[in-house]
Design an enzyme around this catalytic site. Structure first.
Site, PDB file in Angstrom:
ATOM      1  N   MET A   1      -1.184   6.354   5.655  1.00 60.82           N
ATOM      2  CA  MET A   1      -0.125   5.341   5.767  1.00 60.82           C
ATOM      3  C   MET A   1       1.129   5.747   5.008  1.00 60.82           C
ATOM      4  SD  MET A   1      -1.663   1.601   5.895  1.00 60.82           S
ATOM      5  CE  MET A   1      -2.318   1.019   7.445  1.00 60.82           C
TER       6      MET A   1
ATOM      7  N   ILE B   1       0.842  -1.193   0.000  1.00 61.24           N
ATOM      8  CA  ILE B   1       0.000   0.000   0.000  1.00 61.24           C
ATOM      9  C   ILE B   1       0.883   1.251   0.000  1.00 61.24           C
ATOM     10  CG2 ILE B   1      -0.201   0.180   2.520  1.00 61.24           C
ATOM     11  CD1 ILE B   1      -3.140   0.540   0.291  1.00 61.24           C
ATOM     12  N   ASP B   2       2.089   1.130   0.595  1.00 59.62           N
ATOM     13  CA  ASP B   2       2.976   2.294   0.706  1.00 59.62           C
ATOM     14  C   ASP B   2       3.701   2.601  -0.603  1.00 59.62           C
ATOM     15  OD1 ASP B   2       2.240   2.246   3.318  1.00 59.62           O
ATOM     16  OD2 ASP B   2       4.164   1.583   4.119  1.00 59.62           O
TER      17      ASP B   2
HETATM   18  N1  LIG Z   1      14.293 -10.894   5.540  1.00 55.20           N
HETATM   19  C1  LIG Z   1      13.276 -11.773   5.550  1.00 55.20           C
HETATM   20  N2  LIG Z   1      13.505 -13.080   5.312  1.00 55.20           N
HETATM   21  C2  LIG Z   1      12.486 -13.977   5.318  1.00 55.20           C
HETATM   22  N3  LIG Z   1      11.199 -13.644   5.554  1.00 55.20           N
HETATM   23  C3  LIG Z   1      10.908 -12.364   5.800  1.00 55.20           C
HETATM   24  C4  LIG Z   1      11.921 -11.358   5.813  1.00 55.20           C
HETATM   25  N4  LIG Z   1      11.339 -10.172   6.092  1.00 55.20           N
HETATM   26  C5  LIG Z   1      10.019 -10.430   6.247  1.00 55.20           C
HETATM   27  N5  LIG Z   1       9.762 -11.742   6.068  1.00 55.20           N
HETATM   28  C6  LIG Z   1       8.449 -12.391   6.172  1.00 55.20           C
HETATM   29  O1  LIG Z   1       7.572 -11.845   5.203  1.00 55.20           O
HETATM   30  C7  LIG Z   1       6.257 -11.713   5.739  1.00 55.20           C
HETATM   31  C8  LIG Z   1       5.733 -10.328   5.527  1.00 55.20           C
HETATM   32  O2  LIG Z   1       6.682  -9.340   5.944  1.00 55.20           O
HETATM   33  P1  LIG Z   1       6.216  -7.903   6.496  1.00 55.20           P
HETATM   34  O3  LIG Z   1       5.338  -8.090   7.696  1.00 55.20           O
HETATM   35  O4  LIG Z   1       7.417  -7.081   6.652  1.00 55.20           O
HETATM   36  O5  LIG Z   1       5.243  -7.365   5.387  1.00 55.20           O
HETATM   37  P2  LIG Z   1       5.515  -6.921   3.901  1.00 55.20           P
HETATM   38  O6  LIG Z   1       5.527  -8.097   3.025  1.00 55.20           O
HETATM   39  O7  LIG Z   1       6.724  -6.034   3.844  1.00 55.20           O
HETATM   40  O8  LIG Z   1       4.191  -6.130   3.592  1.00 55.20           O
HETATM   41  P3  LIG Z   1       3.809  -4.643   4.070  1.00 55.20           P
HETATM   42  O9  LIG Z   1       4.977  -4.062   4.803  1.00 55.20           O
HETATM   43  O10 LIG Z   1       3.510  -3.929   2.813  1.00 55.20           O
HETATM   44  O11 LIG Z   1       2.617  -4.819   4.910  1.00 55.20           O
HETATM   45  C9  LIG Z   1       6.327 -12.107   7.193  1.00 55.20           C
HETATM   46  O12 LIG Z   1       5.754 -13.389   7.343  1.00 55.20           O
HETATM   47  C10 LIG Z   1       7.807 -12.111   7.513  1.00 55.20           C
HETATM   48  O13 LIG Z   1       8.165 -13.099   8.458  1.00 55.20           O
HETATM   49  O1  LIG Z   2      -1.014  -2.636  11.673  1.00 59.26           O
HETATM   50  P1  LIG Z   2      -0.291  -3.404  10.644  1.00 59.26           P
HETATM   51  O2  LIG Z   2      -1.093  -4.472  10.007  1.00 59.26           O
HETATM   52  O3  LIG Z   2       1.041  -3.887  11.106  1.00 59.26           O
HETATM   53  O4  LIG Z   2      -0.023  -2.435   9.437  1.00 59.26           O
HETATM   54  C1  LIG Z   2       0.511  -1.162   9.550  1.00 59.26           C
HETATM   55  C2  LIG Z   2       1.584  -0.948   8.535  1.00 59.26           C
HETATM   56  O5  LIG Z   2       1.302  -1.563   7.314  1.00 59.26           O
HETATM   57  C3  LIG Z   2       1.607  -0.695   6.252  1.00 59.26           C
HETATM   58  O6  LIG Z   2       0.398  -0.306   5.690  1.00 59.26           O
HETATM   59  C4  LIG Z   2       2.411  -1.406   5.219  1.00 59.26           C
HETATM   60  O7  LIG Z   2       1.600  -2.428   4.719  1.00 59.26           O
HETATM   61  C5  LIG Z   2       2.318   0.488   6.859  1.00 59.26           C
HETATM   62  O8  LIG Z   2       2.067   1.680   6.192  1.00 59.26           O
HETATM   63  C6  LIG Z   2       1.789   0.470   8.252  1.00 59.26           C
HETATM   64  O9  LIG Z   2       2.720   1.009   9.162  1.00 59.26           O
END
Ligand SMILES: Nc1ncnc2c1ncn2[C@@H]1O[C@H](COP(=O)(O)OP(=O)(O)OP(=O)(O)O)[C@@H](O)[C@H]1O
Ligand SMILES: O=P(O)(O)OC[C@H]1O[C@](O)(CO)[C@@H](O)[C@@H]1O
Ligand SMILES: [Mg+2]
Length: 534
Positions: free
Chosen positions: A323, A279-280
């Site tokens: 966000m 979303i970001d």
């Molecule tokens: N460096 C990494 N290596 C392996 N798995 C990872 C790593 N970083 C994050 N993950 C896994 O990826 C999944 C999602 O990561 P995170 O919560 O950071 O969300 P995201 O995919 O970045 O989405 P968003 O930040 O947009 O909500 C989690 O299950 C987390 O354990």
């Molecule tokens: O409360 P949650 O699910 O961790 O999500 C918040 C975060 O997720 C994001 O929307 C990224 O997906 C960030 O902008 C925000 O900080």
């Protein structure tokens, strides 16, 4: 959707599939031909694969073909940052004619199949004598595929925070596999990465996903944390899954990358592909992420409310928090779209409150001019100011992302305190926090189209045997981007770029930059753009 329950003897679901019936090698009925994917261009790789197997079955012998950072150089500075292919570590894989060639919807389309040498440039603004620069493989159906329909067992997982369009992507992967490639076995992993080893899996059919694109969220559920590479790949192997579609943000794509590495290390014929969700809009290389357009549109409703509230009272201030943990794209585009916003604050542009050129001075000026104002602030903005005045707790979420303090509440209080103590103006401030509302809605029409293209492109790439890639839009074309390019850094607003300048000239807000900051930022931006190949 039908739920398949976990076996009582194990957290892995052995009952769901008869893995002994799976044939990971060629099928004698289909007269396979061995493909040739050679190119006249030179290939340089920066790492070598071990191709070792760990004794689990079914396993295909690996090879010692280099696979990481597959870079192909051509004339005039042409560079192809290629994606891995199953044949990089499983030689002599059989190919099959693409079933789309007999599909009436596609057989009439001239040049429907993408030429093997089609690539898309990362940089479209070029100079006469400049190098041709970095390219990515063009997405789309190939003439030959590396999976037979009946051989495929596909799994889809959604991870990280919500984003409009997740259900559309799920729907379109299921429908593309069924309708284009005749694949009948498509499964949904429940609740993010940990669902591979800790939860039941769902059977997905075109019928069961028919209406899901009209709903926000993800029908599969999602989670943060819980990425245990070995357990995930054990589950993939034990369940006989051979195509994995992973939808998620930067963290998720990092997780997908290590799953791919482990799959490759074990020498499995399993294609691992990512679809970028954020979303970001903080994923690099791609034009924008799906759901972003919807989020910006939804943010307009909050900004409109802030505007109505602020102009209805004397010295009204409407403050909206949106966000954007590290990247202020939603705030920037919502501001540009609205025209009612007087000041937009994002993480990439440090600001200060007091003194000449500061935020308080600007608010006072704008209130004197217009009698009201609207401020949009991204959640990650001003965090350094917050930690100066509030004791930082350094909390993290389950994925290790830093939990931020509520900048909206903090700045609201600061503004109120300032005007109470240092001004004769009586202000009325309304703080609106639509944080989760902008990401929990269903995707709009344009995002729905975008999700469809991403999903279809991803399926075509996987069927063609590509792996270790993310499907993404680059300069308006669907491409396959190697994982390492997607996860190497975050995409952020460059405040010395034209887009931020457009915003500043639209709001007329201070830049909060000194002449020295501008020089330093320009040097930094130049360095970045050289690194990015821009
Ligand atoms: N460096 C990494 N290596 C392996 N798995 C990872 C790593 N970083 C994050 N993950 C896994 O990826 C999944 C999602 O990561 P995170 O919560 O950071 O969300 P995201 O995919 O970045 O989405 P968003 O930040 O947009 O909500 C989690 O299950 C987390 O354990
Ligand atoms: O409360 P949650 O699910 O961790 O999500 C918040 C975060 O997720 C994001 O929307 C990224 O997906 C960030 O902008 C925000 O900080
Ligand atoms: Mg993230």
């Amino acid at each position: 959707m039908e739920s398949i329950h976990a076996s009582s003897s194990s957290s892995l679901n052995h009952r769901a599939f008869d893995i002994s019936s799976l044939n990971f090698n060629s099928n004698s009925n289909s007269s396979p031909t061995t493909s040739s994917r050679e190119s006249a261009l030179s290939v340089i790789s920066s790492d070598s694969g071990s191709g070792s197997k760990d004794g689990r079955s079914p396993v295909v012998m690996g090879s010692s073909i280099n696979y990481k950072h597959k870079v192909i150089n051509g004339p005039c500075g042409y560079v192809l940052e290629d994606v891995p292919h199953l044949t990089d570590y499983i030689p002599d894989l059989p190919t099959y004619p693409n079933p789309l060639q007999d599909n009436p919807a596609y057989s009439v389309v001239k040049q429907y199949f993408v030429h093997v040498d089609d690539t898309v440039p990362q940089k479209v603004v070029v100079h006469k004598d400049g190098p041709r620069g970095v390219h990515f493989r063009r997405a789309g159906p190939r003439q030959k595929v590396y999976f037979q329909s009946e051989e495929v067992q596909a799994a889809i997982v959604t991870c990280g925070g919500l984003c409009p369009g997740l259900n559309t992507v799920i729907r379109e992967i299921v429908c593309s596999l069924h309708q284009m490639y005749g694949v009948k076995k498509v499964y949904g992993i429940n609740g993010g990465y940990r669902g591979f080893y800790a939860r039941n899996i769902l059977t997905l059919t075109p019928k069961s996903v028919n209406n899901i694109h009209k709903r926000g969220g993800t029908v599969l559920g999602t989670s943060r944390g819980g990425h245990d590479t070995n357990k995930i790949v054990d589950s993939i192997q034990d369940r006989g899954i051979n195509q994995v579609y992973i939808i998620g943000g930067d963290g998720t794509q990092k997780g997908a990358s290590v799953i791919f590495e482990e799959v490759r290390r074990r020498g499995l014929k399993v294609a691992v592909a990512g679809i970028p969700k954020t979303i970001d809009n903080d994923i690099p290389v791609i034009d924008r992420s799906f759901g972003f357009d919807t989020a910006v549109e939804e943010a307009q409703r909050a900004i409109n409310a802030a505007h109505v509230e602020s102009e209805s009272v004397e010295n009204g201030i409407g403050l909206v928090k949106l966000m954007g943990r590290h990247s202020g794209f939603i705030a920037m585009y919502a501001t540009l779209a609205s025209r009612d916003v007087d000041c937009c604050l994002i993480p990439e542009s440090p600001f200060y409150l007091e003194g000449p050129g500061g935020l308080f001075e600007f608010i006072e000026k704008r209130l004197k001019e217009n009698g009201h104002m609207v401020i949009v602030i991204a959640e990650g903005a001003g965090q350094e100011l917050l930690s100066e005045s509030i004791q930082s707790m350094d909390m993290q979420d389950a994925s290790g992302n830093k939990l931020l303090q509520d900048v909206g509440l903090w700045i609201s209080q600061k503004i109120k305190d300032h005007f109470a103590k240092h001004s004769t103006m009586n202000i009325t401030l309304k703080y609106i926090d639509p944080t989760y509302m902008i990401r929990a809605v269903p995707s709009n029409a344009s995002d729905n189209v975008y999700c469809t293209l991403l999903a279809q492109s991803c399926v075509h790439g996987v069927m063609a045997g590509y792996t270790g890639f993310t499907s993404g839009l680059v300069n308006g074309r669907q491409t396959y981007i190697p994982f390492y390019r997607i996860i190497e850094k975050q995409h952020q607003v460059v405040i010395t770029d034209r887009m931020w300048a457009r915003l500043l000239s639209s709001t007329n807000q201070p830049s909060f930059l000194t002449a020295k900051d501008i020089v330093e930022d320009k040097e930094e931006a130049l360095k970045k753009s050289v690194e990015d190949g821009h």
